[in-house]
Every structure is written in structure tokens, then in C-alpha cells.
Design a protein around this motif. Structure first.
Motif, PDB file in Angstrom:
ATOM      1  N   GLU A 100      11.605  37.310  42.614  1.00  0.00           N
ATOM      2  CA  GLU A 100      10.320  37.959  42.322  1.00  0.00           C
ATOM      3  C   GLU A 100       9.374  37.834  43.512  1.00  0.00           C
ATOM      4  OE1 GLU A 100      10.204  37.442  37.467  1.00  0.00           O
ATOM      5  OE2 GLU A 100       9.267  35.921  38.724  1.00  0.00           O
ATOM      6  N   ARG A 101       9.346  36.657  44.146  1.00  0.00           N
ATOM      7  CA  ARG A 101       8.496  36.478  45.333  1.00  0.00           C
ATOM      8  C   ARG A 101       8.953  37.377  46.476  1.00  0.00           C
ATOM      9  NH1 ARG A 101       8.786  30.900  43.817  1.00  0.00           N
ATOM     10  NH2 ARG A 101      10.463  30.623  45.335  1.00  0.00           N
ATOM     11  N   GLU A 102      10.259  37.460  46.693  1.00  0.00           N
ATOM     12  CA  GLU A 102      10.789  38.342  47.738  1.00  0.00           C
ATOM     13  C   GLU A 102      10.427  39.795  47.441  1.00  0.00           C
ATOM     14  OE1 GLU A 102      12.086  37.852  50.603  1.00  0.00           O
ATOM     15  OE2 GLU A 102      12.684  35.761  50.540  1.00  0.00           O
ATOM     16  N   LEU A 103      10.552  40.190  46.184  1.00  0.00           N
ATOM     17  CA  LEU A 103      10.225  41.562  45.790  1.00  0.00           C
ATOM     18  C   LEU A 103       8.765  41.880  46.084  1.00  0.00           C
ATOM     19  CD1 LEU A 103      10.918  44.251  44.485  1.00  0.00           C
ATOM     20  CD2 LEU A 103      10.538  43.176  42.245  1.00  0.00           C
ATOM     21  N   GLU A 104       7.868  40.973  45.742  1.00  0.00           N
ATOM     22  CA  GLU A 104       6.447  41.196  46.016  1.00  0.00           C
ATOM     23  C   GLU A 104       6.173  41.268  47.511  1.00  0.00           C
ATOM     24  OE1 GLU A 104       3.959  42.211  44.092  1.00  0.00           O
ATOM     25  OE2 GLU A 104       5.614  42.374  42.668  1.00  0.00           O
ATOM     26  N   ARG A 115       7.398  44.611  48.717  1.00  0.00           N
ATOM     27  CA  ARG A 115       6.490  45.690  48.285  1.00  0.00           C
ATOM     28  C   ARG A 115       5.227  45.729  49.147  1.00  0.00           C
ATOM     29  NH1 ARG A 115       7.200  44.893  41.777  1.00  0.00           N
ATOM     30  NH2 ARG A 115       8.930  46.360  41.532  1.00  0.00           N
ATOM     31  N   VAL A 153      15.420  33.527  39.826  1.00  0.00           N
ATOM     32  CA  VAL A 153      14.638  34.699  39.435  1.00  0.00           C
ATOM     33  C   VAL A 153      13.258  34.634  40.093  1.00  0.00           C
ATOM     34  CG1 VAL A 153      13.516  35.863  37.488  1.00  0.00           C
ATOM     35  CG2 VAL A 153      15.883  35.083  37.292  1.00  0.00           C
ATOM     36  N   ARG A 154      12.640  33.480  40.071  1.00  0.00           N
ATOM     37  CA  ARG A 154      11.303  33.328  40.665  1.00  0.00           C
ATOM     38  C   ARG A 154      11.339  33.623  42.167  1.00  0.00           C
ATOM     39  NH1 ARG A 154       6.988  34.840  40.858  1.00  0.00           N
ATOM     40  NH2 ARG A 154       5.328  33.599  41.742  1.00  0.00           N
TER      41      ARG A 154
END
Length: 73
Positions: free
Chosen positions: A36-40, A43, A32-33
Motif C-alpha cells: 500500500e505504501r509503495e502504491l501511494e 501514484r 499488504v501495508r
């Protein structure tokens, strides 16, 4: 590690469906972490690209209007 490989394979499958013939970009999807880093990161990249697109659209509009006002050669 197996979960990350499964997630990468699933992503690659979806990518190929959306962009046939294009290799899927490498992303860390093992937790999950990591996601989340990939998503940021994605973005931030999207914001930069949207800004660049807005700048190019402005230049195109400006140049088209300037050329429409210009006297014929």
C-alpha cells in the motif's frame, strides 16, 4: 521475508517482460501495508510526471503556434 522475496521475484519477472533489459526497481512487497505504501508512492510520482508532461505539451504547442505565426527569416 520469504513471501517478500517471492513477491519481488514475481514483480521482477513481470517487469522484465514489459521492459526487457531494464533492471526492476526495488520495491517493498513483503506485506499488504508495504505494498500500500509503495502504491501511494507510485501514484504520487505518477501525478508529478503527468503534471510535468502536461507542462511540456503546453510549451511545445505554444512554441509551435508562435513559430507558425512568425514571419520567415
Amino acid at each position: 521475508a520469504a513471501a517478500g522475496e517471492a513477491a519481488r521475484a514475481e514483480f521482477a519477472r513481470h517487469w522484465q517482460a514489459e521492459f526487457p533489459g531494464e533492471p526492476a526497481p526495488r520495491m517493498e512487497l513483503g506485506s499488504v501495508r508495504a505494498m500500500e505504501r509503495e502504491l501511494e508512492r507510485c501514484r504520487r510520482h505518477l501525478r508529478r510526471l503527468q503534471r510535468a508532461l502536461a507542462e511540456e505539451r503546453f510549451k511545445v504547442g505554444y512554441l509551435e503556434a508562435a513559430l507558425a505565426r512568425a514571419p520567415p527569416p
